[in-house]
Write an enzyme that holds these catalytic residues in place. Structure first.
Site, mmCIF file in Angstrom:
data_model
loop_
_atom_site.group_PDB
_atom_site.id
_atom_site.type_symbol
_atom_site.label_atom_id
_atom_site.label_comp_id
_atom_site.label_asym_id
_atom_site.label_seq_id
_atom_site.Cartn_x
_atom_site.Cartn_y
_atom_site.Cartn_z
ATOM 1 N N LEU A 88 1.765 4.207 1.455
ATOM 2 C CA LEU A 88 1.760 4.562 2.917
ATOM 3 C C LEU A 88 1.656 6.183 2.852
ATOM 4 O O LEU A 88 0.930 6.780 3.697
ATOM 5 C CB LEU A 88 2.642 4.082 3.694
ATOM 6 C CG LEU A 88 2.734 2.513 4.033
ATOM 7 C CD1 LEU A 88 3.924 2.108 4.745
ATOM 8 C CD2 LEU A 88 1.303 1.952 4.849
ATOM 9 N N GLU A 92 2.128 -5.277 7.947
ATOM 10 C CA GLU A 92 0.815 -4.290 8.399
ATOM 11 C C GLU A 92 0.749 -4.311 10.121
ATOM 12 O O GLU A 92 0.290 -3.298 10.476
ATOM 13 C CB GLU A 92 -0.393 -5.250 7.939
ATOM 14 C CG GLU A 92 -0.674 -4.858 6.442
ATOM 15 C CD GLU A 92 0.064 -5.575 5.570
ATOM 16 O OE1 GLU A 92 1.164 -6.295 5.789
ATOM 17 O OE2 GLU A 92 -0.325 -5.812 4.361
ATOM 18 N N GLU A 131 0.068 -9.365 -1.508
ATOM 19 C CA GLU A 131 -1.015 -9.688 -1.908
ATOM 20 C C GLU A 131 -1.205 -9.643 -3.320
ATOM 21 O O GLU A 131 -1.967 -10.634 -3.852
ATOM 22 C CB GLU A 131 -2.170 -8.537 -1.288
ATOM 23 C CG GLU A 131 -1.968 -8.742 0.427
ATOM 24 C CD GLU A 131 -3.014 -7.797 0.908
ATOM 25 O OE1 GLU A 131 -2.921 -6.472 0.602
ATOM 26 O OE2 GLU A 131 -3.874 -7.951 1.452
ATOM 27 N N LEU A 179 0.829 -1.124 0.037
ATOM 28 C CA LEU A 179 0.089 -0.030 0.042
ATOM 29 C C LEU A 179 0.725 1.199 0.064
ATOM 30 O O LEU A 179 2.035 1.310 0.896
ATOM 31 C CB LEU A 179 -1.007 -0.043 1.181
ATOM 32 C CG LEU A 179 -1.596 1.130 1.725
ATOM 33 C CD1 LEU A 179 -2.783 1.036 0.542
ATOM 34 C CD2 LEU A 179 -2.271 1.256 2.988
HETATM 35 C C1 1HE Z 1 7.166 4.207 -0.435
HETATM 36 C C2 1HE Z 1 6.770 2.960 0.465
HETATM 37 C C3 1HE Z 1 5.300 2.591 0.582
HETATM 38 C C4 1HE Z 1 8.785 3.125 0.035
HETATM 39 N N1 1HE Z 1 4.323 3.694 0.252
HETATM 40 N N2 1HE Z 1 5.966 5.158 -0.370
HETATM 41 N N3 1HE Z 1 4.509 -2.022 3.421
HETATM 42 C C5 1HE Z 1 5.474 -1.731 4.024
HETATM 43 O O1 1HE Z 1 5.492 -1.486 5.100
HETATM 44 C C6 1HE Z 1 6.632 -1.618 3.262
HETATM 45 C C7 1HE Z 1 7.314 0.000 3.545
HETATM 46 N N4 1HE Z 1 8.494 0.183 2.764
HETATM 47 C C8 1HE Z 1 9.840 -0.219 3.122
HETATM 48 O O2 1HE Z 1 9.953 -1.146 4.170
HETATM 49 C C9 1HE Z 1 10.947 0.026 2.343
HETATM 50 O O3 1HE Z 1 10.678 1.150 1.728
HETATM 51 C C10 1HE Z 1 11.238 -1.053 1.199
HETATM 52 C C11 1HE Z 1 12.052 -2.401 2.296
HETATM 53 C C12 1HE Z 1 10.261 -1.539 0.506
HETATM 54 C C13 1HE Z 1 12.527 -0.517 0.494
HETATM 55 O O4 1HE Z 1 13.629 0.184 1.195
HETATM 56 P P1 1HE Z 1 14.487 1.189 0.722
HETATM 57 O O5 1HE Z 1 15.753 1.593 1.490
HETATM 58 O O6 1HE Z 1 15.100 0.780 -0.535
HETATM 59 O O7 1HE Z 1 13.657 2.573 0.255
HETATM 60 P P2 1HE Z 1 13.253 3.719 1.378
HETATM 61 O O8 1HE Z 1 14.351 4.462 1.444
HETATM 62 O O9 1HE Z 1 12.439 3.229 2.378
HETATM 63 O O10 1HE Z 1 12.087 4.273 0.283
HETATM 64 C C14 1HE Z 1 12.436 5.009 -0.964
HETATM 65 C C15 1HE Z 1 11.289 5.786 -1.319
HETATM 66 O O11 1HE Z 1 10.212 4.877 -1.695
HETATM 67 C C16 1HE Z 1 10.733 6.655 -0.312
HETATM 68 O O12 1HE Z 1 10.052 8.138 -0.894
HETATM 69 P P3 1HE Z 1 10.978 9.281 -0.965
HETATM 70 O O13 1HE Z 1 10.066 10.237 -1.840
HETATM 71 O O14 1HE Z 1 11.234 9.747 0.337
HETATM 72 O O15 1HE Z 1 12.009 9.056 -1.848
HETATM 73 C C17 1HE Z 1 9.740 6.020 0.327
HETATM 74 O O16 1HE Z 1 8.909 6.966 1.360
HETATM 75 C C18 1HE Z 1 9.045 5.078 -0.625
HETATM 76 N N5 1HE Z 1 8.339 4.167 -0.193
HETATM 77 N N6 1HE Z 1 7.559 1.907 0.288
HETATM 78 C C19 1HE Z 1 4.790 4.796 -0.030
HETATM 79 N N7 1HE Z 1 4.746 1.385 1.201
HETATM 80 C C20 1HE Z 1 -4.797 -2.712 1.262
HETATM 81 S S1 1HE Z 1 -4.072 -2.690 2.525
HETATM 82 C C21 1HE Z 1 -2.364 -3.373 2.313
HETATM 83 C C22 1HE Z 1 -1.713 -2.966 3.476
HETATM 84 C C23 1HE Z 1 -0.022 -2.667 3.250
HETATM 85 O O17 1HE Z 1 0.371 -2.991 2.172
HETATM 86 S S2 1HE Z 1 0.754 -2.050 4.561
HETATM 87 C C24 1HE Z 1 2.205 -1.435 3.518
HETATM 88 C C25 1HE Z 1 3.159 -2.577 3.906
#
Ligand code: 1HE
Length: 269
Positions: free
Chosen positions: A74, A142, A122, A72
């Protein structure tokens, strides 16, 4: 006239036709780790609504950059400060997209690398096969984010790994990777090189089957899982009645009868 897919209509997805009716659909927001915002979900609904009627014989679903999908979006979710009803409707659009994928009848092979997390898992679990490379890892963060799954993980991830593992992943944030991810059912293949190349090979292989056979494999099996055993057996007989008598199968059966068709042999050592 069957509908056509215009690749130029897609922005968050990169959509490309390859040879043999194989299409490649790539999540194309690598700077956001391919997080699923509402526009991306709408593009998935669009593509997978039309694909079964547009002659698409198989799809490789990929993510650009080092990560398949971060789930998602976030940031969008935070900025929009959604009401319960708003987010319920968001989830229903996810289900629309993912049900179109799982039940659409077109084989979808996911090519996985890096993070396959939250909604990214998912999405991957809505494909019919998952191929991972050595960097791929799976998690449902989540619980740690104060959220719950909303894109079908309770159904599809539970189907893949079983209830106890699913609950463990959500409660503790447990990460699965490598061979163990294959052993518990999150992926069907793990490769040394590129998961994209391996997924494309599998898609090309699947695309050689007759479309009606693939339709049954990639639609009927899922529907039958939702039925009682009695109803599933009945539905299987009806589907087999249609598929196993299709005129296009005659040439394949004739080739078996005249001994020109390949036989099923064990893999060479
Ligand atoms: C994002 C997102 C995101 C990265 N939404 N912007 N999902 C999570 O909890 C996963 C969240 N993401 C992470 O844990 C990490 O970003 C990663 C492991 C995927 C990648 O790490 P990394 O070090 O390569 O990247 P980063 O520095 O964390 O993020 C780079 C950019 O991507 C940054 O944006 P920027 O504009 O500051 O450069 C982040 O904000 C962006 N980014 N992940 C939005 N998820 C229908 S219900 C479903 C429920 C869910 O899916 S909960 C989400 C679970």
């Amino acid at each position: 006239m069957p509908p056509k897919i215009d690749p130029a209509r897609f922005v968050n997805l990169q959509v490309e036709a390859h040879d043999d009716g194989v299409w490649v659909v790539t999540l194309n927001r690598p700077s956001k780790r391919n997080a699923l915002d509402i526009d991306t979900i709408e593009e998935l609904v669009d593509f997978f609504s039309v694909a079964p009627r547009a002659g698409v014989r198989a799809v490789v679903l990929a993510g650009s950059g080092d990560h398949f999908c971060a789930g998602l979006d976030l940031i969008e979710h935070h900025d929009q400060d959604r009401s319960p009803a708003d987010f319920m409707h968001v989830c229903l659009r996810w289900h629309e997209a993912f049900n179109k994928m799982e039940y659409g009848g077109v084989p979808i092979i996911a090519a996985l690398q890096g993070a396959v997390v939250g909604g990214g898992l998912e999405l991957a679990s809505s494909a019919h096969l998952r191929v991972m490379d050595q960097t791929a890892y799976f998690a449902l963060p989540e619980g740690q984010r104060g959220l719950f799954t909303g894109g079908g993980a309770t159904i599809r991830v539970t189907d893949l790994v079983g209830k106890s593992r699913m609950i463990d992943m959500m409660l503790t944030g447990r990460v699965y990777q490598g061979q163990q991810a294959v052993e518990i059912g999150l992926a069907q293949y793990i490769v040394e090189g590129s998961s994209y190349d391996a997924a494309l090979d599998l898609a090309r292989k699947a695309a050689q089957n007759l479309p009606l056979s693939n339709f049954a494999i990639c639609s009927a099996v899922s529907h039958m899982q939702n039925m009682s055993a009695m109803d599933a057996a009945y539905a299987e007989a009806v589907v087999a009645g249609v598929v196993n008598t299709q005129p296009d199968a005659r040439a394949r059966l004739a080739a078996f009868a005249d001994k020109s068709a390949a036989r099923v042999r064990p893999n060479s050592k």
